[in-house]
Scaffold this active site. Structure first.
Site, mmCIF file in Angstrom:
data_model
loop_
_atom_site.group_PDB
_atom_site.id
_atom_site.type_symbol
_atom_site.label_atom_id
_atom_site.label_comp_id
_atom_site.label_asym_id
_atom_site.label_seq_id
_atom_site.Cartn_x
_atom_site.Cartn_y
_atom_site.Cartn_z
ATOM 1 N N ARG A 4 39.716 38.167 50.902
ATOM 2 C CA ARG A 4 39.200 38.488 49.577
ATOM 3 C C ARG A 4 37.682 38.328 49.591
ATOM 4 O O ARG A 4 37.125 37.598 50.413
ATOM 5 C CB ARG A 4 39.782 37.546 48.521
ATOM 6 C CG ARG A 4 41.288 37.640 48.324
ATOM 7 C CD ARG A 4 41.723 36.660 47.233
ATOM 8 N NE ARG A 4 43.144 36.768 46.938
ATOM 9 C CZ ARG A 4 44.086 35.985 47.471
ATOM 10 N NH1 ARG A 4 43.748 35.036 48.330
ATOM 11 N NH2 ARG A 4 45.358 36.142 47.148
ATOM 12 N N LYS A 55 43.321 31.694 46.464
ATOM 13 C CA LYS A 55 43.604 31.414 45.055
ATOM 14 C C LYS A 55 44.432 30.138 44.935
ATOM 15 O O LYS A 55 45.296 29.863 45.760
ATOM 16 C CB LYS A 55 44.349 32.587 44.428
ATOM 17 C CG LYS A 55 43.482 33.821 44.234
ATOM 18 C CD LYS A 55 44.215 34.897 43.457
ATOM 19 C CE LYS A 55 43.310 36.098 43.181
ATOM 20 N NZ LYS A 55 44.015 37.159 42.442
ATOM 21 N N HIS A 111 37.213 45.069 48.297
ATOM 22 C CA HIS A 111 38.671 45.042 48.204
ATOM 23 C C HIS A 111 39.301 46.223 48.943
ATOM 24 O O HIS A 111 40.468 46.159 49.325
ATOM 25 C CB HIS A 111 39.111 45.002 46.738
ATOM 26 C CG HIS A 111 40.004 43.835 46.439
ATOM 27 N ND1 HIS A 111 39.600 42.532 46.628
ATOM 28 C CD2 HIS A 111 41.293 43.777 46.011
ATOM 29 C CE1 HIS A 111 40.597 41.725 46.298
ATOM 30 N NE2 HIS A 111 41.632 42.456 45.924
ATOM 31 N N ARG A 152 40.164 44.989 52.304
ATOM 32 C CA ARG A 152 41.370 44.156 52.257
ATOM 33 C C ARG A 152 42.616 45.025 52.094
ATOM 34 O O ARG A 152 43.624 44.825 52.770
ATOM 35 C CB ARG A 152 41.249 43.155 51.110
ATOM 36 C CG ARG A 152 42.478 42.272 50.881
ATOM 37 C CD ARG A 152 42.109 41.195 49.879
ATOM 38 N NE ARG A 152 43.261 40.605 49.207
ATOM 39 C CZ ARG A 152 43.963 39.579 49.678
ATOM 40 N NH1 ARG A 152 43.650 39.044 50.841
ATOM 41 N NH2 ARG A 152 44.967 39.091 48.992
ATOM 42 N N HIS A 177 49.476 36.044 49.286
ATOM 43 C CA HIS A 177 50.151 36.334 48.017
ATOM 44 C C HIS A 177 51.242 35.303 47.765
ATOM 45 O O HIS A 177 52.081 35.062 48.632
ATOM 46 C CB HIS A 177 50.787 37.728 48.041
ATOM 47 C CG HIS A 177 49.793 38.836 47.957
ATOM 48 N ND1 HIS A 177 50.085 40.136 48.333
ATOM 49 C CD2 HIS A 177 48.502 38.861 47.534
ATOM 50 C CE1 HIS A 177 49.015 40.890 48.141
ATOM 51 N NE2 HIS A 177 48.057 40.146 47.658
ATOM 52 N N TYR A 215 52.030 47.815 48.702
ATOM 53 C CA TYR A 215 51.626 48.482 49.931
ATOM 54 C C TYR A 215 52.766 49.277 50.557
ATOM 55 O O TYR A 215 52.518 50.148 51.387
ATOM 56 C CB TYR A 215 51.073 47.457 50.927
ATOM 57 C CG TYR A 215 49.816 46.811 50.408
ATOM 58 C CD1 TYR A 215 48.621 47.526 50.346
ATOM 59 C CD2 TYR A 215 49.827 45.510 49.929
ATOM 60 C CE1 TYR A 215 47.475 46.948 49.837
ATOM 61 C CE2 TYR A 215 48.687 44.923 49.421
ATOM 62 C CZ TYR A 215 47.509 45.650 49.371
ATOM 63 O OH TYR A 215 46.374 45.078 48.863
#
Length: 309
Positions: free
Chosen positions: A144, A168, A237, A240, A263, A272
């Site tokens: 990220r 995150k 992004h 990524r 994730h 994806y």
């Protein structure tokens, strides 16, 4: 209205949210405060589910999509959890309210040839050597933008081909780094000493020796894309997303891609699979002897369906 300062302190000190996440919550809630004030509602305890539904309708009329409205509702629900704990409110008026559904936008990706054109260069300028190292690392490891900007020197093990990042929720993960990226980073480290004094921990720094900001990284990648003749605007992004899509195309291992991207929920990664299907569908339409007639007959409808995914 009760000030939002207490909620902000709660997010930073107790929930350990990043400053950027707190800013998003407060911006959403300040927008709600403005709407409630215009509606004559002065106390948080006075807000009802009917009021929140009216607010959602207002956001929709103002052009916000389903995902943005869902984020606003999440902020409101989280805030009312805090108010309930503090005894300021008796219930959570946003609890059972859902955002309107909107078409799922697929992330934009660059194909392998485009990325090769973007990265197969050998710059002499120290700042461009830095830029190449950043972009190689982002594509190599699926970082990220915030993870790249926050990277410190001790996070990279070039000999082992690994990088340790803080994602995150302050969750740490260790990612592989490819040989192209390790080579580019080594070149940058040789140049980095020209810009920084001893003790600066940041991996990527500006001309002044300070940690490079996210905004600066975005601007440098856009500039890089223009210089290399990219046929679309490049942004962090996209690197990524391209990493994720290319990994899934090659491996078919959704769980592995989920772990690499950091994730928490595999449904986030499943977007994806749509990109992978589009790639396979294009190959099929171009290669199968009986595919072209079907594609020609339904071309416009097919394109529209994919755009609406």
């Amino acid at each position: 209205m009760v000030p939002l300062v207490g909620f902000s302190d709660h997010l930073t000190s107790e929930k350990r949210h990043s400053l950027r996440t707190c800013e998003h919550y407060l911006r959403d809630l300040q927008r709600l405060v403005g709407w409630l004030t215009e509606a004559g509602i002065r106390q948080w305890a006075q807000v009802t589910s009917h009021d929140i539904r009216r607010y959602v309708a207002t956001l929709s009329k103002e052009g916000l999509g389903g995902r943005s409205i869902a984020r606003h509702l999440s902020s409101i629900r989280r805030f009312y959890q805090f108010l309930l704990r503090e005894g300021v409110a008796q219930d959570n008026p946003a609890l059972d309210i859902h955002a309107p559904k909107s078409g799922r936008r697929l992330p934009k990706v660059a194909d392998v040839d485009q990325l090769n054109q973007l990265l197969e260069v050998n710059p002499d300028d120290p700042l461009e050597i830095r830029d190449l190292a950043m972009f190689e690392l982002m594509y190599s490891s699926g970082l990220r933008l915030s993870e790249l900007a926050g990277l410190n020197l001790d996070a990279l093990d070039l000999a082992g081909g690994e990088v340790r990042v803080l994602g995150k929720g302050n969750k740490e993960r260790v990612l592989p780094v490819g040989i192209k990226a390790t080579g580019a980073v080594r070149r940058w480290l040789e140049c980095r000493v020209e810009f920084v004094a001893d003790g600066e921990p940041a991996m990527f720094v500006s001309q002044r020796g300070n940690r490079l900001s996210r905004r600066s990284i975005q601007a440098r990648l856009a500039r890089w894309g223009t210089m290399q003749g990219a046929d679309q605007r490049m942004h962090p992004h996209m690197l990524r997303h391209s990493f994720a899509s290319h990994m899934l195309e090659s491996s078919g291992d959704l769980r592995a891609v989920q772990e690499l991207l950091g994730h928490a929920d595999i449904t986030t990664t499943q977007v994806y699979t749509h990109l992978d299907f589009q790639h396979l569908a294009r190959v099929y339409d171009q290669s199968h002897p009986r595919a072209r007639r079907r594609t020609d007959a339904k071309a416009s409808g097919s394109d529209r369906d994919l755009a609406d995914l």
